[in-house]
Scaffold this motif. Structure first.
Motif, mmCIF file in Angstrom:
data_model
loop_
_atom_site.group_PDB
_atom_site.id
_atom_site.type_symbol
_atom_site.label_atom_id
_atom_site.label_comp_id
_atom_site.label_asym_id
_atom_site.label_seq_id
_atom_site.Cartn_x
_atom_site.Cartn_y
_atom_site.Cartn_z
ATOM 1 N N LYS A 118 0.811 -1.212 0.000
ATOM 2 C CA LYS A 118 0.000 0.000 0.000
ATOM 3 C C LYS A 118 0.847 1.265 0.000
ATOM 4 C CE LYS A 118 -3.486 -2.403 2.784
ATOM 5 N NZ LYS A 118 -4.132 -2.473 4.124
ATOM 6 N N HIS A 119 2.110 1.130 0.410
ATOM 7 C CA HIS A 119 2.968 2.309 0.579
ATOM 8 C C HIS A 119 4.158 2.331 -0.373
ATOM 9 C CE1 HIS A 119 0.702 2.943 4.286
ATOM 10 N NE2 HIS A 119 0.990 1.707 4.632
ATOM 11 N N LEU A 120 4.351 1.279 -1.173
ATOM 12 C CA LEU A 120 5.487 1.207 -2.089
ATOM 13 C C LEU A 120 5.024 1.042 -3.529
ATOM 14 C CD1 LEU A 120 8.052 -1.211 -0.345
ATOM 15 C CD2 LEU A 120 8.211 1.271 -0.520
ATOM 16 N N ARG A 121 5.801 1.578 -4.457
ATOM 17 C CA ARG A 121 5.522 1.339 -5.880
ATOM 18 C C ARG A 121 6.391 0.217 -6.427
ATOM 19 N NH1 ARG A 121 8.691 4.729 -9.719
ATOM 20 N NH2 ARG A 121 10.575 5.400 -8.649
ATOM 21 N N ASP A 122 7.266 -0.324 -5.568
ATOM 22 C CA ASP A 122 8.173 -1.383 -5.992
ATOM 23 C C ASP A 122 7.465 -2.736 -5.984
ATOM 24 O OD1 ASP A 122 10.706 0.319 -5.926
ATOM 25 O OD2 ASP A 122 9.954 0.541 -3.889
ATOM 26 N N ARG A 123 7.996 -3.664 -6.766
ATOM 27 C CA ARG A 123 7.466 -5.018 -6.781
ATOM 28 C C ARG A 123 7.868 -5.730 -5.488
ATOM 29 N NH1 ARG A 123 9.125 -9.644 -11.277
ATOM 30 N NH2 ARG A 123 8.433 -11.466 -10.061
#
Length: 466
Positions: free
Chosen positions: A177-182
């Motif tokens: 929910k807080h990261l754009r990373d895989r």
């Protein structure tokens, strides 16, 4: 020469008693401690002195530690200095605000001395590596072989490894929910097998200390740090709240960050975001340096740096040593009777000897040390932040390593034992003109001549090392 300072730390707190208590803890571990009692003074010292680490209080008046942290991290001249924010407050908002402002660590009082020193050691190791990468990039840019790194834009990859798959999946869903990373989950029993099949390893790992059995998470940490493909990955260890020993051991084994089980998912995301940014920035710097001047400033035979790169870079090591009141060591290594090797076995055999000696030197020095081939059979080594005792021990160790295993010249033929003479000189011991790089190099050269004259295959110390 006395005990070398382990690093320069700036303490920022408007309460004098707090500064005194913290200074005693750090000074006992031989850190050079500076103090500031206000944000303006801290900014001035950070710019003027460039400390290796800043420890500041979260409730610093008038605007709080997070505000000062944000200013320092926004300034290109101070943004690379690691910052620890400490507080007696236990509220979530203060913690997240500090991490969001760019703090590298957030600690709650009362501070456990062993845990604090482990965190400090970990951050200073990362700082030393980052600084060395930046010095190499700056040297390359001055020579016209490197471009400025591109801004951080590429999403990365995070691997979560725990004993319970359900727990790992829960952590993944929370942090997504807080990261754009895989974010992937890798079963603990399949980690090493999975890594062997991956084209690109994860940028960051989140690992529980206890996987199949107690302490297995720390063993996995050590394994990842020893592997070429994961050596530079960020590793965050999740430990049991009361397991202080595992936390300290994790930092000393190379963990980048720690969290106690029961953590706030948003805090995990903020810590991962900072670790991913630093990891990918390090990757860019390494690639930039390697690609930018590989052909121009490296020796094509051995792959070591050549004189064109080594001398400007040595100058930068000397500048930093003078600015930080630290010492550094310079060694000149010359292979004994190398002309005999070429004349007897041919130049191809001589080349094989040079390649093997270069490998032995590089494999047995730190990543921050400079190793260069500066002549036919002569090598230059520079050791930043090194005192006389460390330089002496290192020189003797290298001399033994060069000699101990015979070098194979032709398949099926007996190997050839090679020896080397080494001259050692110390720099950074004072700020006078006599401490310039040229003078230190001349001193090392005289010491090398003495080693040859005294029978070869030995280490000789220059006047600055006497």
């Amino acid at each position: 020469m006395g005990n070398a300072m382990a690093g320069r730390i700036l303490l920022v707190d408007d309460v004098a008693t707090n500064r005194i208590v913290m200074k005693v803890k750090l000074a006992s571990a031989f850190y050079d401690v500076l103090q500031a009692d206000s944000a303006p003074e801290a900014e001035r010292l950070a710019l003027d002195v460039r400390p290796d680490l800043i420890i500041l209080d979260a409730v610093l008046r008038p605007h709080g530690g997070a505000d000062l942290c944000h200013k320092l991290k926004s300034n290109p001249h101070t943004r690379d200095i690691p910052i620890i924010v400490v507080t007696s407050l236990h509220d979530r908002q203060t913690r997240l605000a500090a991490l969001d402002a760019g703090a590298d660590e957030f600690l709650t009082k009362p501070l456990d001395e062993l845990s604090l020193l482990a965190r400090v050691r970990s951050l200073l190791r990362a700082r030393a590596t980052s600084e060395e990468l930046r010095r190499r990039q700056h040297t390359a840019r001055e020579l016209g072989f490197a471009e400025q790194p591109a801004p951080f834009t590429v999403p990365g990859r995070v691997a979560i490894i725990t004993a319970e798959t359900d727990e790992a999946i829960r952590w993944r869903e929370q942090v997504r929910k807080h990261l754009r990373d895989r974010v992937d989950v890798i079963p603990a029993a399949q980690v090493l097998e999975a890594l062997n099949s991956m084209k690109t390893p994860p940028d960051a790992f989140v690992i529980s200390t206890n996987l199949a059995e107690a302490g297995s998470g720390l063993r996995l940490l050590a394994e990842l740090r020893s592997r070429e493909q994961t050596r530079h990955s960020a590793i965050l260890i999740v430990h049991e709240p009361r397991d202080r020993n595992s936390a300290i051991m994790a930092l000393d084994l190379g963990a980048n960050d720690l969290l106690a089980r029961g953590f706030d998912p948003e805090e995990l995301a903020l810590r991962l975001r900072g670790q991913m940014r630093r990891k990918q920035e390090g990757d860019r710097l390494r690639t930039n340096v390697e690609d930018g001047f590989r052909l121009a400033v490296t020796d094509p035979l051995t792959g070591l740096y050549n004189r064109r790169y080594a001398m400007p870079h040595l100058g930068k090591i000397a500048e930093r040593a003078r600015a930080q009141s630290r010492s550094y060591a310079v060694m000149l290594v010359d292979l004994d009777r190398f002309k005999f090797v070429n004349d007897t076995y041919g130049h191809a055999a001589g080349d094989r000897v040079l390649v093997e000696v270069a490998k032995r030197l590089k494999d047995n020095l730190r990543s921050i040390d400079l190793v260069a081939r500066v002549g036919g059979e002569e090598f230059l080594i520079a050791l930043p932040d090194t005192d006389l005792y460390e330089a002496t021990v290192t020189a003797e160790r290298l001399r033994r390593i060069i000699q101990q295993d015979a070098i194979t010249l032709c398949k099926g033929q007996p190997g050839l034992t090679i020896t080397a003479s080494i001259g050692v000189a110390m720099g950074g011991l004072d700020a006078t003109s006599s401490d310039k790089v040229e003078a230190v190099m001349n001193d090392a050269d005289r010491a090398l001549y003495d080693a040859k004259a005294e029978g070869r295959n030995q280490v000789s110390m220059g006047r600055t090392a006497a």
